[in-house]
Design a protein around this motif. Sequence first.
Motif, short mmCIF file in Angstrom:
data_model
loop_
_atom_site.label_atom_id
_atom_site.label_comp_id
_atom_site.label_asym_id
_atom_site.label_seq_id
_atom_site.Cartn_x
_atom_site.Cartn_y
_atom_site.Cartn_z
N LEU A 98 0.86 -1.14 -0.09
CA LEU A 98 -0.57 -0.02 0.35
C LEU A 98 0.92 1.36 0.08
CD1 LEU A 98 -2.91 -1.22 2.16
CD2 LEU A 98 -2.58 -0.31 -0.24
N SER A 99 1.79 1.10 0.73
CA SER A 99 2.64 2.23 0.11
C SER A 99 3.94 2.47 -0.77
CB SER A 99 4.02 2.32 1.71
OG SER A 99 4.98 3.41 1.15
N SER A 100 3.74 1.24 -1.78
CA SER A 100 3.86 1.67 -3.43
C SER A 100 2.73 1.98 -4.08
CB SER A 100 4.35 -0.17 -3.56
OG SER A 100 5.06 -0.34 -2.81
N VAL A 101 2.07 2.20 -4.03
CA VAL A 101 0.12 2.36 -4.18
C VAL A 101 0.42 3.82 -3.92
CG1 VAL A 101 -2.41 2.79 -3.46
CG2 VAL A 101 -1.17 0.39 -3.62
N VAL A 102 0.69 4.00 -2.89
CA VAL A 102 0.39 5.82 -2.28
C VAL A 102 1.38 6.25 -2.70
CG1 VAL A 102 0.31 7.11 -0.52
CG2 VAL A 102 -0.74 5.29 -0.21
N GLN A 138 8.75 7.84 0.32
CA GLN A 138 7.31 6.10 0.20
C GLN A 138 8.20 5.03 0.44
OE1 GLN A 138 4.52 5.73 1.02
NE2 GLN A 138 3.68 7.84 1.09
N LEU A 139 9.03 5.01 -0.41
CA LEU A 139 9.36 4.05 -0.61
C LEU A 139 10.76 3.43 0.50
CD1 LEU A 139 9.96 3.13 -4.80
CD2 LEU A 139 8.56 2.26 -2.86
N ALA A 140 11.45 4.53 0.71
CA ALA A 140 13.10 4.33 1.56
C ALA A 140 12.67 4.61 2.66
CB ALA A 140 14.21 5.20 1.43
N LEU A 141 11.49 5.79 3.51
CA LEU A 141 11.45 6.38 4.73
C LEU A 141 10.21 6.13 5.39
CD1 LEU A 141 12.91 9.68 4.24
CD2 LEU A 141 13.89 7.83 4.96
N TYR A 142 9.08 5.48 4.18
CA TYR A 142 7.90 5.31 5.09
C TYR A 142 7.80 4.46 6.21
CZ TYR A 142 2.72 4.94 5.89
OH TYR A 142 2.11 4.39 6.71
N PRO A 143 7.66 3.09 5.19
CA PRO A 143 8.08 1.91 6.42
C PRO A 143 8.89 1.59 7.22
CG PRO A 143 8.51 1.69 3.49
CD PRO A 143 8.49 2.65 3.78
N SER A 144 9.18 2.36 7.21
CA SER A 144 10.17 2.14 9.16
C SER A 144 9.63 2.76 9.51
CB SER A 144 11.31 2.54 8.82
OG SER A 144 12.18 3.46 7.91
N VAL A 145 9.51 3.76 9.04
CA VAL A 145 8.72 5.36 10.48
C VAL A 145 7.16 5.20 10.75
CG1 VAL A 145 8.00 7.37 10.03
CG2 VAL A 145 10.32 7.33 9.32
N PRO A 170 0.71 3.32 11.28
CA PRO A 170 0.01 4.50 10.11
C PRO A 170 -0.77 5.08 10.98
CG PRO A 170 -1.08 2.42 10.57
CD PRO A 170 0.16 2.26 11.64
N VAL A 171 -1.97 5.10 12.16
CA VAL A 171 -2.36 6.03 12.43
C VAL A 171 -1.68 7.35 13.29
CG1 VAL A 171 -4.53 6.58 14.05
CG2 VAL A 171 -4.11 4.55 12.80
N ILE A 194 -0.83 10.41 5.73
CA ILE A 194 -2.11 10.50 5.93
C ILE A 194 -2.36 9.32 5.10
CG2 ILE A 194 -3.89 11.31 6.09
CD1 ILE A 194 -2.65 14.13 6.73
N SER A 195 -2.80 9.06 3.75
CA SER A 195 -3.13 8.38 2.69
C SER A 195 -2.92 6.98 2.92
CB SER A 195 -3.38 9.33 1.18
OG SER A 195 -3.88 10.11 1.39
N THR A 196 -1.44 6.71 2.93
CA THR A 196 -1.57 5.48 3.49
C THR A 196 -1.89 4.45 4.76
OG1 THR A 196 0.84 6.45 1.98
CG2 THR A 196 0.80 3.76 3.43
N GLY A 197 -1.54 5.59 5.52
CA GLY A 197 -1.99 4.89 6.94
C GLY A 197 -3.72 4.66 6.50
#
Length: 486
Positions: free
Chosen positions: A168-172, A333-340, A346-347, A393-396
């Motif tokens: 879903l991170s890839s989607v966003v 989105q690809l490097a930072l979001y998953p770990s953060v 997500p919320v 916000i959208s990814t969460g």
Amino acid sequence: MEEENLGQPLLKKRYYENCPGCKVDQAKELGTDVSIRNLSYIWMTMLCGTLPVASLFPFVYFMVKDFNIAESEEDISAYAGYVGSSFMLGRSFTSILWGIISDRYGRKPVIIVGVMTVVVFNTLFGLSTNLWMAISMRFFLGSLNGLIGPVKAYATEIFREEKQALGLSSVVAAWGVGLVIGPALGGYLAQPTLKYPHLFPKDSFWDKFPYFLPCFVISAFAFVVAIACIWFPETLHYHNGSKESSDNVEAAEVGSRETEKDKMNKTDKSIFLNWPLMSSIIVYCVFSLHDIAYQEVFSLWAVSPRRLGGLNFKTNDVGNVMAISGFAIIIYQLALYPSVQKACGPVNLARITGALSIPLLQSYPFMTLLTGSTLYLVINIASILKYIMSETISTGLFLLQNRAVEQHQRGAANGIAMTAMSAFKIIGPAGGGALLAWSQKRLNASFLPGTHLVFLVLNIVEGLGVILMFKPFLGEKKEKPMEQLQ
């Protein structure tokens, strides 16, 4: 061994040779579900769905001006808002239908139809010669393009649960990149005879249709993706006519299917009572309204003359800002979001970024006091931060929506989300354009003059969305691992 296998959940362990969904499940079972190919499918199809959404914003002001329908220069923004809203109006009418079709007939056919819609109607939009043709083509483009909901469902189904955040991170990420690269293409390629006279001579086809080139480039990309969709893996299960079936197994499977069918009918009736789903959709709609209004207002405000409180940018200036923001979104989105996201959740992460975006947005009107390289530096930093916050916000919210339902409801759930979101986004461009047009007529007002009013209204919507992300309004589904496996 056979007795041990009989004790295992039938739907988990039994794979059918000709079932595409079983092939996907096997890949997930073997841990080979995360592949560059699957991620590329998500990226390509999402870009097809999002590039046309906002690609018109940098040039729609000039397109409407060329239609010679506005009585005054201040009214151009209002008419431009109608063109921007027509896409979302069409999508709001049909998104649930496309979601139901994808649940019944598969994600793949709906995605292919959506991609081909971009090829046809986005091209025709670039050939528009009057306001009503432009509005009609955008309406059909939205109503027949139902691919975004199925792609979100696909991104959830193609990966193991622990990798769904990546999907879903890839989607966003693709969504966000499309929403900024689209305007970048519109800014760079619109009016080519003025920007690139050595390549596009005056009085040529490109001079007669000055806004066709960006639409053509997007449609050409969509045509290539339509061909690539032939190899798109289907995630739904089709077990009828399996060659592995014996009489006894078929009898057992009939009973199993009937039980599953009863379960589906029961849950289908209660999907609107699924509060974790519906609350996340409502919050998603509020932020979607804000985001589309921001995109419309930003593009129109940036190209408006200084005397009307704008930045007096050219379309390629807007394109530069969008391109830089798009590149930043890809990295984030690809490097930072998953770990953060893993560290904060997500919320909680969405709540924090939503709150931080409010003071950022309210600083925009003061940027008109800047000039030259300082203005470009500040506007680029602000744009990068704003888009990163919006995508967070959208990814969460995407994660909450897709985890709130089972697979057989996921297409319908995403269809409901797309319909509701599109309905809210109808208001965004039209309301944002009208509000900006009105604000440009009250530049000397004593209270909230000019664009100060516009960005305050945007912040009110953003603040409402932040408030709704807290309990008791926002619900989260309680995980039941054993029930999900069976």
